[in-house]
Design a protein around this motif. Structure first.
Motif, PDB file in Angstrom:
ATOM      1  N   VAL A  92       0.923  -0.828  -0.009  1.00 57.63           N
ATOM      2  CA  VAL A  92      -0.377  -0.072  -0.402  1.00 57.63           C
ATOM      3  C   VAL A  92       0.959   1.462   0.121  1.00 57.63           C
ATOM      4  CG1 VAL A  92      -1.352   1.222   1.053  1.00 57.63           C
ATOM      5  CG2 VAL A  92      -1.443  -1.087   0.940  1.00 57.63           C
ATOM      6  N   ILE A  93       0.857   2.004  -0.895  1.00 52.96           N
ATOM      7  CA  ILE A  93       1.586   3.462  -0.817  1.00 52.96           C
ATOM      8  C   ILE A  93       0.660   4.265  -0.440  1.00 52.96           C
ATOM      9  CG2 ILE A  93       2.276   5.333  -2.611  1.00 52.96           C
ATOM     10  CD1 ILE A  93       2.950   2.458  -4.750  1.00 52.96           C
ATOM     11  N   ARG A  94       1.286   5.337   0.661  1.00 53.76           N
ATOM     12  CA  ARG A  94       0.230   6.515   1.347  1.00 53.76           C
ATOM     13  C   ARG A  94       0.361   7.925  -0.125  1.00 53.76           C
ATOM     14  NH1 ARG A  94       2.051   2.723   4.610  1.00 53.76           N
ATOM     15  NH2 ARG A  94       0.104   2.350   6.541  1.00 53.76           N
ATOM     16  N   LEU A  95      -0.391   7.965  -0.285  1.00 55.98           N
ATOM     17  CA  LEU A  95      -0.344   9.474  -0.951  1.00 55.98           C
ATOM     18  C   LEU A  95      -0.817  10.122  -0.958  1.00 55.98           C
ATOM     19  CD1 LEU A  95       0.913  10.107  -3.895  1.00 55.98           C
ATOM     20  CD2 LEU A  95      -1.106   9.115  -5.000  1.00 55.98           C
ATOM     21  N   GLY A  96      -1.256  11.898  -0.942  1.00 57.48           N
ATOM     22  CA  GLY A  96      -1.596  12.531  -0.457  1.00 57.48           C
ATOM     23  C   GLY A  96      -1.783  13.275  -1.648  1.00 57.48           C
ATOM     24  N   PHE A  97      -3.015  14.339  -1.108  1.00 59.03           N
ATOM     25  CA  PHE A  97      -3.457  15.869  -2.736  1.00 59.03           C
ATOM     26  C   PHE A  97      -3.487  16.244  -1.994  1.00 59.03           C
ATOM     27  CE2 PHE A  97      -6.785  12.054  -3.222  1.00 59.03           C
ATOM     28  CZ  PHE A  97      -7.345  12.886  -3.244  1.00 59.03           C
ATOM     29  N   SER A  98      -3.063  18.246  -2.819  1.00 62.72           N
ATOM     30  CA  SER A  98      -3.642  18.670  -1.660  1.00 62.72           C
ATOM     31  C   SER A  98      -5.260  19.029  -2.312  1.00 62.72           C
ATOM     32  CB  SER A  98      -2.450  20.006  -1.713  1.00 62.72           C
ATOM     33  OG  SER A  98      -2.300  20.734  -2.846  1.00 62.72           O
ATOM     34  N   THR A  99      -5.644  19.903  -1.338  1.00 65.12           N
ATOM     35  CA  THR A  99      -6.691  20.689  -1.496  1.00 65.12           C
ATOM     36  C   THR A  99      -6.981  21.413  -2.579  1.00 65.12           C
ATOM     37  OG1 THR A  99      -7.768  19.967   0.602  1.00 65.12           O
ATOM     38  CG2 THR A  99      -8.946  22.060  -0.644  1.00 65.12           C
ATOM     39  N   PHE A 145       0.794  15.176  -3.583  1.00 68.66           N
ATOM     40  CA  PHE A 145       0.742  15.867  -4.859  1.00 68.66           C
ATOM     41  C   PHE A 145       0.201  16.977  -4.624  1.00 68.66           C
ATOM     42  CE2 PHE A 145      -0.760  12.059  -7.724  1.00 68.66           C
ATOM     43  CZ  PHE A 145       0.372  12.668  -9.034  1.00 68.66           C
ATOM     44  N   VAL A 146       1.438  18.190  -4.443  1.00 73.93           N
ATOM     45  CA  VAL A 146       0.704  19.890  -3.940  1.00 73.93           C
ATOM     46  C   VAL A 146       1.356  20.559  -5.402  1.00 73.93           C
ATOM     47  CG1 VAL A 146       1.740  19.002  -1.992  1.00 73.93           C
ATOM     48  CG2 VAL A 146       3.670  20.343  -3.327  1.00 73.93           C
ATOM     49  N   ALA A 147       0.329  21.815  -5.097  1.00 73.83           N
ATOM     50  CA  ALA A 147       0.353  22.760  -5.955  1.00 73.83           C
ATOM     51  C   ALA A 147       0.403  24.415  -5.038  1.00 73.83           C
ATOM     52  CB  ALA A 147      -0.782  22.767  -6.485  1.00 73.83           C
ATOM     53  N   PRO A 148       0.904  24.867  -4.733  1.00 73.44           N
ATOM     54  CA  PRO A 148       2.197  25.266  -5.685  1.00 73.44           C
ATOM     55  C   PRO A 148       3.227  24.448  -5.043  1.00 73.44           C
ATOM     56  CG  PRO A 148       2.230  27.434  -4.144  1.00 73.44           C
ATOM     57  CD  PRO A 148       0.606  26.406  -4.046  1.00 73.44           C
ATOM     58  N   VAL A 149       4.521  24.124  -5.365  1.00 74.09           N
ATOM     59  CA  VAL A 149       5.233  22.994  -4.747  1.00 74.09           C
ATOM     60  C   VAL A 149       6.482  23.368  -4.249  1.00 74.09           C
ATOM     61  CG1 VAL A 149       7.301  20.763  -5.753  1.00 74.09           C
ATOM     62  CG2 VAL A 149       5.237  21.724  -6.845  1.00 74.09           C
ATOM     63  N   PRO A 150       6.317  23.599  -2.653  1.00 70.59           N
ATOM     64  CA  PRO A 150       7.779  24.285  -1.714  1.00 70.59           C
ATOM     65  C   PRO A 150       9.700  23.641  -2.623  1.00 70.59           C
ATOM     66  CG  PRO A 150       7.036  22.370  -0.534  1.00 70.59           C
ATOM     67  CD  PRO A 150       6.064  22.682  -2.346  1.00 70.59           C
TER      68      PRO A 150
END
Length: 301
Positions: A92-99, A145-150
């Motif tokens: 299992v890969i725990r993957l986040g994505f920004s609101t 996944f994020v936007a913008p990217v730090p």
């Protein structure tokens, strides 16, 4: 203090009965009773109150249980990680994505990745970028996944996959709807349908508007892209949204117009932890993402 003692304690606390716990663990009742007695002697506290055949946690036993559950969870996560190293094609890969991030390309990403790696699964979490960074620092997610990217954070590294244009969404009967490009100061008298405070798009819009000499009037704030699109179509206000978000589920009564100015572009990509290596399964996903977005945007160019 031994791991088996914590396992026995947790099972007895869950069942509130030593015999039931023994049956669940397939060990002798006497073995469980002895190990819990040894645990209580080592800690110097009573963890259970005995009530006939049943048992009940004491107040300090409840506190101890909270920590034991965390310890056992970490042990299971460690076992999972070891299993992933031994079997990088499953797990299992725990993957986040920004609101506020458009998920339009995610369907293609997951479909193609699962075709190549059918035994790898995802656990998805959504939140603000600071929240995702916090989860990553705790080891609860691996890639996000994020936007913008730090690009200068102390604990996470950022990789930009592409730059996304932000567009103005208007009702089709709006007086600015037929312009190819608008200047931000033309929107001073408008009401905005936007994201809630604290989200990157909202902060981007406010900073740009303040730079243009006004504070935007907010008609609605939320988190859902489709809701924002629908409210624009209903004439509640105007919105500034990512270009990818306007490539699907767009009401027929709205139009998208470009906004002049470099501040209406944002970097989209992923963050990964700096202080630990990705597991082989996570590294497989990371390399796939880089290759996928490189092919996608090189083809479009």
């Amino acid at each position: 203090m031994e791991l088996r003692q914590l396992i026995y304690f947790n099972e007895v606390a869950k069942n509130e009965h030593v015999t039931k716990a023994a049956d669940e663990l397939h060990v002798a009742q006497s073995a469980i009773s002895r190990q819990i007695s040894l645990l209580e002697a080592e800690l110097g506290v009573t963890l259970f109150l005995r009530e006939g055949r049943n048992v009940r946690l004491t107040s300090i036993g409840k506190v101890f249980l909270e920590h034991v559950e965390k310890i056992l969870m970490e042990v299971e996560k460690t076992k999972e990680k070891i299993d992933e190293y031994l079997n990088p094609e499953k797990g299992v890969i725990r993957l986040g994505f920004s609101t506020g991030l458009s998920v339009h390309t995610f369907t293609m990403v997951f479909t193609q990745f699962r075709e190549l790696h059918p035994k790898l699964h995802f656990q998805l979490l959504q939140g603000t970028t600071p929240y995702l960074i916090e989860l990553m620092e705790k080891g609860e997610i691996d890639i996000a996944f994020v936007a913008p990217v730090p690009t200068d954070h102390s604990s996470v590294g950022g990789d930009i996959f592409f730059t996304e244009k932000m567009l103005l969404l208007l009702p089709e009967n709006h007086e600015l709807a037929k312009q190819k490009t608008i200047r931000l100061n033309q929107l001073e008298q408008e009401r905005f349908v936007t994201f809630r405070s604290g989200l990157p798009i909202r902060e981007m819009i406010f900073k740009a508007c303040q730079k243009a000499g006004f504070v935007p009037e907010i008609a609605f704030e939320g988190e859902d892209m489709d809701t924002i699109k629908g409210l624009v179509a209903a004439g509640i206000g105007i919105a500034i949204l990512p270009e990818l978000a306007l490539s699907y589920n767009v009401p027929k009564d709205v139009v998208a117009v470009e906004i002049a100015g470099p501040e209406f572009f944002r970097a989209v990509g992923v963050i990964t932890p700096k202080k630990r290596e990705l597991a082989p399964s996570e590294q497989t996903l990371y390399q796939f993402l880089k290759s996928f977005y490189d092919r996608l945007y090189r083809f479009q160019m």
